[in-house]
Write a protein that holds these residues in place. Structure first.
Motif, short mmCIF file in Angstrom:
data_model
loop_
_atom_site.label_atom_id
_atom_site.label_comp_id
_atom_site.label_asym_id
_atom_site.label_seq_id
_atom_site.Cartn_x
_atom_site.Cartn_y
_atom_site.Cartn_z
N ASN A 5 0.76 -1.08 0.00
CA ASN A 5 -0.01 0.13 0.08
C ASN A 5 0.96 1.19 0.03
OD1 ASN A 5 -2.81 -1.15 0.40
ND2 ASN A 5 -1.52 -2.20 2.37
N ALA A 6 1.86 1.48 -0.97
CA ALA A 6 2.54 2.31 -1.11
C ALA A 6 1.92 3.61 -1.40
CB ALA A 6 3.97 2.06 -1.69
N TYR A 7 2.79 4.80 -1.11
CA TYR A 7 1.93 5.95 -1.35
C TYR A 7 2.16 6.32 -2.96
CZ TYR A 7 2.10 11.10 -2.71
OH TYR A 7 1.96 12.29 -3.05
N ARG A 8 3.43 5.66 -3.61
CA ARG A 8 3.41 5.90 -5.09
C ARG A 8 4.23 4.73 -5.40
NH1 ARG A 8 5.47 11.54 -7.24
NH2 ARG A 8 7.30 11.03 -5.93
N TYR A 9 3.89 4.50 -6.84
CA TYR A 9 4.72 3.50 -7.55
C TYR A 9 5.21 4.08 -8.86
CZ TYR A 9 2.24 0.18 -4.59
OH TYR A 9 1.89 -0.52 -3.62
N ALA A 10 6.35 3.47 -9.37
CA ALA A 10 6.65 4.03 -10.55
C ALA A 10 7.46 2.66 -11.39
CB ALA A 10 8.05 4.66 -10.48
N ILE A 11 7.25 2.87 -12.70
CA ILE A 11 7.89 1.59 -13.57
C ILE A 11 9.26 2.44 -14.20
CG2 ILE A 11 7.28 0.28 -15.72
CD1 ILE A 11 5.58 0.17 -13.16
N TYR A 12 10.11 1.65 -14.03
CA TYR A 12 11.56 1.98 -14.50
C TYR A 12 12.39 0.93 -15.26
CZ TYR A 12 11.82 5.23 -10.46
OH TYR A 12 11.86 6.39 -9.62
N TYR A 13 13.37 1.40 -16.02
CA TYR A 13 14.37 0.46 -16.56
C TYR A 13 15.21 0.41 -15.47
CZ TYR A 13 18.55 -1.35 -18.34
OH TYR A 13 19.79 -2.06 -18.60
N ALA A 14 15.61 -0.81 -14.77
CA ALA A 14 16.74 -0.67 -14.28
C ALA A 14 17.58 -2.12 -14.11
CB ALA A 14 16.29 -0.97 -12.60
N PRO A 15 18.82 -1.80 -14.05
CA PRO A 15 19.66 -3.27 -14.43
C PRO A 15 19.48 -4.28 -13.51
CG PRO A 15 20.94 -0.99 -14.56
CD PRO A 15 19.81 -0.79 -13.98
N ALA A 70 6.66 7.65 -15.02
CA ALA A 70 6.98 8.42 -13.68
C ALA A 70 5.95 8.07 -12.48
CB ALA A 70 6.74 10.07 -14.09
N PRO A 71 6.51 8.43 -11.55
CA PRO A 71 5.75 7.96 -10.04
C PRO A 71 4.27 8.38 -10.26
CG PRO A 71 7.94 8.82 -9.55
CD PRO A 71 7.66 9.10 -11.08
N PHE A 72 3.32 7.61 -9.67
CA PHE A 72 2.04 7.81 -9.66
C PHE A 72 1.33 7.03 -8.42
CE2 PHE A 72 3.37 4.02 -12.24
CZ PHE A 72 2.31 2.89 -11.54
N VAL A 73 0.08 7.54 -8.22
CA VAL A 73 -0.71 6.94 -6.98
C VAL A 73 -1.76 6.01 -7.81
CG1 VAL A 73 -2.29 7.42 -5.19
CG2 VAL A 73 -0.57 9.05 -5.74
N LEU A 74 -1.66 4.75 -7.07
CA LEU A 74 -2.85 3.84 -7.78
C LEU A 74 -4.27 4.25 -7.40
CD1 LEU A 74 -1.41 0.23 -6.88
CD2 LEU A 74 -1.65 1.24 -9.03
N GLU A 218 7.45 4.08 -3.58
CA GLU A 218 7.76 5.22 -2.58
C GLU A 218 6.65 4.77 -1.48
OE1 GLU A 218 7.61 10.14 -2.11
OE2 GLU A 218 6.46 9.20 -3.83
N PRO A 219 7.15 4.33 -0.34
CA PRO A 219 6.47 3.60 0.84
C PRO A 219 5.61 4.73 1.26
CG PRO A 219 8.46 2.65 0.81
CD PRO A 219 8.75 3.86 -0.19
N GLN A 220 6.12 5.77 1.63
CA GLN A 220 5.36 6.84 2.55
C GLN A 220 5.74 8.43 1.52
OE1 GLN A 220 7.71 5.30 4.85
NE2 GLN A 220 5.97 3.70 4.92
N VAL A 221 4.96 9.26 1.83
CA VAL A 221 5.37 10.51 1.21
C VAL A 221 6.51 10.76 1.30
CG1 VAL A 221 4.69 13.02 0.87
CG2 VAL A 221 3.03 11.25 1.12
#
Length: 235
Positions: A5-15, A70-74, A218-221
């Motif tokens: 139940n994180a504040y925000r999520y983001a979709i990245y390219y990460a190695p 980019a980071p977003f709220v579900l 991002e677990p919390q703001v």
């Protein structure tokens, strides 16, 4: 740490977390987004450690990555499970590929790794993440919109902000892996030293592949972003 139940999520390219690319970038920034541990940064001749630490503060919070969505709220009716399911649908439509060479750049007033050529697979994958997951997200608040308008936007960027919650998407998208935040008022000699150190570190790495989509949270703001899952592209 609760990432369900994180504040925000983001979709990245990460190695891959076990790769030399992950280690090199995480140590450059001074934090591993997988373990949450602070990492010792390299000593760069001609750059004070305090300066280097400040320069990398912004990207350190977000973790070693290139942004795809980019980071977003579900949306309230959605969950991390539905986000992962949506990402799997996208991943199943896109194949893994070899990345073009990434080179150190100061475009935009900050240090980043950028592809030497435009790669259509990077852009089609990023576009799919932006458009294919938008229905899972909450609309931006007025404060969010204000923050994302801090830079003057073109009419097209404003349309993208309204439609996709971020102005630099689709044909405005530029793949980059940030190495610093804005480098305002940094002396030329120190900037030269930073560029040289980055080139030495990243040019020595083996060829890089784009094999999966990464979910960060991002677990919390205001908290540091953490890696929570990888979704593999087709092989």
């Amino acid at each position: 740490m609760n990432t369900e139940n994180a504040y925000r999520y983001a979709i990245y390219y990460a190695p891959e977390p076990s790769s030399a690319w992950w280690a090199a970038g995480s140590h450059w920034l001074g934090r591993c987004a997988l373990t949450g541990r602070q990492l010792a940064q390299a000593v760069i001749e001609g750059v004070a450690p305090e300066r280097f630490h400040r320069c990398t503060q912004d990207p350190r919070r977000y973790g070693w990555h290139a942004t795809l969505k980019a980071p977003f709220v579900l949306a309230r009716e959605e969950s991390l499970a539905s986000l992962i399911a949506g990402l799997r649908r996208i991943a199943n439509q896109h194949s893994a590929f070899a990345m073009p060479r990434l080179q150190v750049s100061t475009d935009g007033g900050f240090l980043a790794l950028r592809p030497t050529v435009r790669h259509p697979c990077i852009h089609s994958t990023a576009d799919a993440c932006v458009t294919g997951l938008q229905a899972l997200t909450q609309a931006l608040t007025a404060e969010d919109l204000t923050r994302r308008r801090q830079k003057r936007l073109t009419a097209r960027q404003e349309r993208y902000l309204q439609a996709w919650s971020y102005p630099w998407v689709l044909d405005e998208f530029q793949f980059h892996m940030s190495l610093t935040g804005p480098l305002r008022n940094i002396p030329t000699a120190e900037l030269t030293a930073l560029v040289s150190a980055a080139q030495e570190r990243f040019d020595a790495l083996p060829a890089c592949r784009f094999t999966h989509l990464s979910v960060f949270a991002e677990p919390q703001v205001g908290a540091n972003f953490v890696w929570i899952d990888n979704v593999a592209l087709r092989t």
